[in-house]
Write an enzyme that holds these catalytic residues in place. Structure first.
Site, PDB file in Angstrom:
ATOM      1  CE  LYS A  34      -2.461   2.717   3.437  1.00 44.52           C
ATOM      2  NZ  LYS A  34      -1.321   3.513   3.912  1.00 44.52           N
ATOM      3  CG  ASN A  35       2.658   2.590   3.592  1.00 48.00           C
ATOM      4  OD1 ASN A  35       1.531   3.081   3.554  1.00 48.00           O
ATOM      5  ND2 ASN A  35       3.191   2.106   4.692  1.00 48.00           N
ATOM      6  NE  ARG A 105      -0.321  12.644   6.921  1.00 52.25           N
ATOM      7  CZ  ARG A 105      -0.623  13.856   7.358  1.00 52.25           C
ATOM      8  NH1 ARG A 105      -1.863  14.217   7.517  1.00 52.25           N
ATOM      9  NH2 ARG A 105       0.324  14.702   7.640  1.00 52.25           N
ATOM     10  CB  CYS A 129      -4.565   6.556  10.524  1.00 56.58           C
ATOM     11  SG  CYS A 129      -4.994   5.105   9.569  1.00 56.58           S
ATOM     12  NE  ARG A 134      -0.130  10.789  10.061  1.00 56.30           N
ATOM     13  CZ  ARG A 134      -0.503   9.672   9.409  1.00 56.30           C
ATOM     14  NH1 ARG A 134      -1.759   9.293   9.405  1.00 56.30           N
ATOM     15  NH2 ARG A 134       0.380   8.934   8.790  1.00 56.30           N
ATOM     16  N   PRO A 135       2.465  16.760  11.277  1.00 56.25           N
ATOM     17  CG  PRO A 135       4.385  17.431  12.438  1.00 56.25           C
ATOM     18  CD  PRO A 135       3.250  16.451  12.475  1.00 56.25           C
ATOM     19  CB  ILE A 136       3.354  18.408   5.860  1.00 54.36           C
ATOM     20  CG1 ILE A 136       2.474  19.662   5.779  1.00 54.36           C
ATOM     21  CG2 ILE A 136       2.497  17.165   5.905  1.00 54.36           C
ATOM     22  CD1 ILE A 136       1.783  19.804   4.420  1.00 54.36           C
ATOM     23  CG  ASP A 137       7.762  20.572  10.128  1.00 57.16           C
ATOM     24  OD1 ASP A 137       6.980  19.643  10.402  1.00 57.16           O
ATOM     25  OD2 ASP A 137       8.939  20.600  10.524  1.00 57.16           O
ATOM     26  CD  GLN A 138      11.711  18.753   8.767  1.00 57.39           C
ATOM     27  OE1 GLN A 138      12.792  18.699   8.182  1.00 57.39           O
ATOM     28  NE2 GLN A 138      11.427  19.710   9.647  1.00 57.39           N
ATOM     29  CG  ASP A 318       2.342   1.510   9.408  1.00 55.40           C
ATOM     30  OD1 ASP A 318       1.941   2.362  10.225  1.00 55.40           O
ATOM     31  OD2 ASP A 318       2.449   1.740   8.195  1.00 55.40           O
ATOM     32  NE  ARG A 410      -7.010   5.135   4.420  1.00 52.78           N
ATOM     33  CZ  ARG A 410      -6.123   5.285   5.406  1.00 52.78           C
ATOM     34  NH1 ARG A 410      -6.505   5.325   6.645  1.00 52.78           N
ATOM     35  NH2 ARG A 410      -4.841   5.426   5.136  1.00 52.78           N
TER      36      ARG A 410
END
Ligand code: UD1
Length: 431
Positions: A34-35, A105, A129, A134-138, A318, A410
């Protein structure tokens, strides 16, 4: 006169009914990861042509990814239930609405891909989930370093640039999402990009292999320094097969241990599972590897152990809930320290309804092993929690009813059929 109209909808609630206990035995074939799939699909936006993708897991995250790509102008043909050809020659849109992106996500990979292709991306905020913040600053730091201007407002992320130029980016923490997203944006940039302190998960290597097959020049994926030499164009015109799912394989390995069963897991990459293999041997299980097959069997109550989740090659976050179920019936008290996410122990409350004795405090949980679980109505709090609760239902005495199946759908292809083939009594019912 005002006329009010009322829409009466019939809502079907799906649940899994599991009757236990069952000692699982037999063979299971692992699906594509999936990932990896949810990153490879948006990566096709960087191609100016046609490609074929095989071994795609048939799960809702993949279906939604395909729907978004079609909305952006891609032409998708399903060759079989696990293979597509995708033609991105005519992709002309650069906007993905929040109604679609909020469903999972990985929709944030559209930012890197669209930025690379169109120099302009407008992507709704991602969902997925609820595992805590769940930051996305990077991700944003990486796009800005490459020359983009990024803003987040009104439920969407906007990224624009005249030109992306390769540079060196040091990630402040090991992030799978940021590593892949920056890699996507850098593939068509001018010059060389170096991602330092990159994540090393198997699906990062798979995305890099896919892009290289289509014409990119990415080196070092799978190590903590990835070098991307920008190319002018990805021509595609190639076939790629998605890597087998490390987490699905691990889920069945833990199901074998928890149910004191005997499962032959086919189509997996044993190297990706080394950390789990070592852990379950420590817990008293037997493991035999033969090429792409792992045979796991356990004839006694598993022993307690302690685990800390870490980026690859450490123990995967996971697989933490599936391990948690196994430890809930182990001999002795075990401790899990969850170092990636702050709210990943929600499933322990559901397990306690089934007779487990788990105390979760922040990022640490204590599992006082009980000899048996008993069936109860429970809710999948997220994707992997859902898989864990299926295992719990299979090993528990009596009937378990599991709700919130949309989380499980999912990420797991045919999960109840796969468990049924191993002997579980598990039925999906619409209410
Ligand atoms: C993470 C897991 C991945 C798993 C997925 C879903 C790791 C390293 N990653 O991937 O294996 O499949 O969750 O469970 O185990 N972070 C920031 N800023 C950012 C990006 C991340 O602070 O811009 C932090 C996150 O809050 C988290 C950590 O870095 O604590 C790892 O996040 P990341 O790897 O990006 O998450 P996913 O890609 O979702």
């Amino acid at each position: 006169m005002i006329v009010y109209s009322i829409n009466l909808e019939v809502i079907f609630l799906e649940k899994l009914v599991i009757n236990g206990p069952t000692r699982l035995a037999g063979d299971v074939i692992i699906s594509g990861a999936k990932n990896a799939a949810v990153a490879i699909l948006p990566a096709t936006l960087l191609i100016n042509g046609i490609c074929t993708i095989e071994n795609l897991p048939n799960i809702s995250d993949v279906q939604i990814s395909c729907q978004i790509l079609e909305k952006l102008g891609a032409k998708i043909t399903w060759i079989s239930k696990n293979s597509i050809t995708i033609d991105t020659t005519d992709v002309c849109h650069n906007k993905a609405p929040i109604t679609m992106t909020s469903k999972f996500r990985a929709s944030y990979y559209l930012i890197g891909s669209l930025l690379g292709r169109c120099k302009n991306a407008e992507v709704g905020l991602p969902g997925g989930c609820n595992l805590g913040a769940r930051p996305i600053d990077q991700h944003i730091k990486g796009f800005e370093a490459l020359g983009a201007t990024v803003s987040v407002s009104n439920g969407k992320i906007q990224a624009t640039t005249n030109k992306l130029v390769g540079t060196s980016i040091y990630l402040d923490m090991v992030s799978v999402g940021a590593t892949i997203n920056i890699m996507l944006a850098a593939v068509l940039a001018d010059g060389t990009t170096i991602i330092d302190n990159a994540a090393k998960e198997p699906h990062i290597v798979d995305v890099a292999n896919f892009l290289n097959t289509m014409g990119a020049d990415i080196r070092g994926a799978g190590t903590d320094v990835i070098k991307i030499n920008g190319v002018k164009e990805l021509k595609g015109n190639a076939t790629y097969s998605v890597v087998p799912d490390q987490i699905e394989a691990g889920t069945f390995m833990l199901a074998a241990v928890a149910s004191k069963g005997d499962i032959v897991i086919k189509n997996c990459i044993t190297k990706h599972l080394e950390c789990l293999t070592a852990k379950i041997i420590e817990m008293g299980a037997n493991v035999e590897e033969d090429g792409d097959i792992i045979h796991v069997w356990c004839d006694k109550r598993p022993k307690k152990t302690n685990v800390k989740t870490l980026p690859y090659p450490g123990f995967p976050t996971d697989l933490q809930p599936q391990l948690g179920v196994t430890l809930s019936i182990a001999d002795g008290t075990s401790i899990i320290n969850e170092s990636i996410w702050e709210s990943r122990f929600q499933y322990t409350e559901e397990l306690n309804k089934m007779g487990a004795k788990i105390t979760a405090q922040g990022k640490t949980a204590f599992f006082e092993g009980v000899s048996n679980l008993s069936g109860a109505p429970v809710y999948a709090t997220d994707l992997r929690a859902g898989a864990a609760l299926i295992i719990a239902g299979i090993i528990a005495n009596g009937k378990t009813e599991l709700y919130n199946l949309e989380h499980i759908d999912r990420g797991y292809e045919n999960i109840e059929e796969k468990f049924r083939n191993l002997g579980a009594s598990i039925t999906r019912i619409e209410e």
